[in-house]
Design an enzyme around this catalytic site. Structure first.
Site, PDB file in Angstrom:
ATOM      1  N   SER A   1     107.563 -88.712 -34.023  1.00 10.84           N
ATOM      2  CA  SER A   1     107.874 -87.348 -34.448  1.00 10.84           C
ATOM      3  C   SER A   1     107.357 -86.248 -33.539  1.00 10.84           C
ATOM      4  CB  SER A   1     107.351 -87.111 -35.874  1.00 10.84           C
ATOM      5  OG  SER A   1     108.123 -87.823 -36.804  1.00 10.84           O
TER       6      SER A   1
ATOM      7  N   LYS B   1     102.557 -76.619 -37.159  1.00 11.70           N
ATOM      8  CA  LYS B   1     103.436 -77.398 -38.032  1.00 11.70           C
ATOM      9  C   LYS B   1     102.955 -77.285 -39.479  1.00 11.70           C
ATOM     10  CE  LYS B   1     105.409 -82.081 -38.455  1.00 11.70           C
ATOM     11  NZ  LYS B   1     105.469 -83.440 -37.876  1.00 11.70           N
TER      12      LYS B   1
ATOM     13  N   SER C   1     110.056 -85.588 -36.887  1.00 10.62           N
ATOM     14  CA  SER C   1     109.953 -84.581 -37.924  1.00 10.62           C
ATOM     15  C   SER C   1     109.458 -83.237 -37.419  1.00 10.62           C
ATOM     16  CB  SER C   1     108.994 -85.072 -39.004  1.00 10.62           C
ATOM     17  OG  SER C   1     107.678 -85.209 -38.486  1.00 10.62           O
TER      18      SER C   1
END
Length: 493
Positions: A184, A79, A160
């Site tokens: 998330s 990420k 997210s």
């Protein structure tokens, strides 16, 4: 040879051990898969084919010498929230420009130490603020899953960590790092048919993670199976002197909990999670999960978490307040983008106005407001008191039960753009997940079924602080009972 990208992390590691294929071969397969899929899915914001192949070759050399680590040769996605030395890290925000960290986050350092290979950096909501991956400077991530009614509308992968979830679901990596501030990891996992776990707050170091809300942020993996998630978490978590909130506690081998018997465990079902407007399919799925655990010998206990209704309001005060403090450092002075102006104040305001997206600006305004003189006691202090009450609710309940079973998300994947003009409805996507963050507890989402449109749905297991083992035990039992094998059709090929 089978499609190497379709393997789970565990299967891939077994294959590498058995010399059925090399790290270079499986990495090359992923590089080609990313090349084919990313124009449609937009899961990766930085592709690193040459670096990945070089890391894979080094891994093969180590294996040949018998020096392999736990994840030796396994290609992973990272990420864009985790600092990676020499590789652009932006948290998908314009304000960080082309920032290239001169250091490595502790979580990714742990992965490289154990021989993992980096395929690239994954898309996400800007500064991890979002539930649909529509706030990234690099554009929306598209969920690999589509509705089966002929409507080919692009769907959200959740947020997210949307890039992480989409990449794992589309077989563009064996597993991915992610982060969870209010859901998330778990919500995107639910919306993409993958497994995601947020460990107890403090299990994984936050050093080198771009901060959103420091008392809530926690790293974790998104993977293809419960066992894979345990493998990843084993490596990602560690005590770290560079993070003052890092816990110095014993860390078990969580893979041993996967498949362990659940007979005799007490599983709590909180009545407050039966929210108004919950789809009937989700209600039935929850009951199905309860029945599966009953059949496995668990005792089901109805419990109450009375302060749950205050969790979302408290979260949307605490998280923006901490964000407004953390993001004050982005002023155009030391790194990232700078927009010139007449005087220092103008440079600050111009940089922040152009560098931050609309959702980040919205949350910073909320955060600054609730911390301002005259409002601090009325909002922030009160929210922290509510947070304590929520933690006490869990502590009371965990005197009776070993873990809790709830839905992960109040809906399946919705269309991109469907809720972007309605922030309040968007925020409700976190209704089942924020409580675990506010209380610092571990939570895992496991896919168990699809709805009438063929979209995946997940169930969530919340455990006691530092009891990830219970989460893995129960999640593995649900995984086995559900036998969820469906994958998204590769419509992008």
């Amino acid at each position: 040879m089978t499609d190497l990208t379709a393997l789970t992390l565990s299967e891939a590691l077994d294959g590498l051990d058995a010399k059925e294929f090399s790290s270079e071969e499986i990495t090359s397969a992923f590089v080609q898969a990313i090349e084919a899929a990313n124009p449609s899915l937009n899961a990766y914001v930085t592709e690193l084919p040459e670096k990945a192949i070089a890391m894979a070759r080094q891994s093969d050399e180590r294996r040949a010498k018998g020096e392999g680590g736990v994840l030796e040769g396994a290609p992973l996605g990272i990420k864009d929230l985790f600092c990676t030395e020499g590789v652009r890290t932006t948290a998908c925000s314009s304000i960080l420009g082309e920032f290239t960290p001169p250091y490595e986050s502790t979580v990714t350092s742990n992965l490289w130490r154990e021989g993992a290979v980096m395929l690239g950096k994954l898309n996400m909501d800007e500064f991890a603020m979002g539930s649909s991956n529509e706030t990234s400077r690099f554009g929306d991530v598209t969920n690999p899953w589509r509705r089966n009614d002929g409507n080919n509308a692009k769907l959200t992968p959740g947020g997210s960590s949307g890039g992480s979830a989409a990449a794992v679901a589309a077989d563009l990596c064996l597993a991915a790092t992610a982060s969870d501030t209010g859901g998330s990891i778990r919500q995107p996992a639910s919306l993409t048919g993958t497994v995601g776990i947020k460990p107890t707050y403090g299990r994984a170091s936050r050093y080198g993670m771009v901060a959103f809300a420091s008392s809530l942020d926690q790293a974790g993996p998104i993977a293809k199976s419960v066992k894979d998630a345990a493998l990843m978490l084993n490596v990602m978590c560690s005590h770290d002197d560079k993070d003052s909130t890092s816990l110095k506690v014993a860390q078990p081998d969580w893979t041993k909990a996967v498949g362990a018997p659940v007979k005799g465990m007490k599983i709590g079902v909180p009545k407050e999670y039966r929210v108004e407007g919950m789809p009937e399919e989700l209600e039935k799925l929850w009951q199905q999960g309860i029945d599966w655990l009953k059949d496995a010998g668990c005792e089901i206990v109805d419990v109450s978490l009375p302060h749950t209704k205050y969790a979302l309001p408290a979260y949307y005060i605490v998280a923006p307040a901490e964000a407004s403090s953390n993001l004050a450092r982005y002023d155009g002075m030391r790194y990232g983008v700078r927009k010139e102006g007449e005087g220092l104040s103008a440079i600050y305001s111009n940089t922040r106005a152009e560098g931050f997206g609309a959702e980040v600006q919205r949350r910073l305004m909320i955060g600054t407001y609730v911390l301002s003189a005259g409002y601090y006691d009325a909002y922030y202090l009160r929210a922290q008191k509510v947070r304590t009450k929520i933690l006490q609710d869990f502590q009371n309940v965990f005197q009776e039960v070993d873990a809790l079973l709830t839905p992960t998300s109040p809906s399946t994947a919705f269309a991109l753009g469907e809720l972007s003009d309605d922030p309040l409805t968007m925020y409700l996507n976190d209704v089942f997940t924020v409580t675990a963050n506010l209380a610092g507890l571990p939570g895992i989402s496991v896919p168990v079924a699809t709805d009438h449109l063929g979209l995946p749905m997940g169930l969530q297991v919340i455990g006691k602080a530092l009891d990830e083992e219970a989460c893995f035990k129960v999640a593995a039992q649900l995984e086995e009972a559900a036998n969820f094998k469906k994958k998204a059709d590769r419509w992008w090929l």
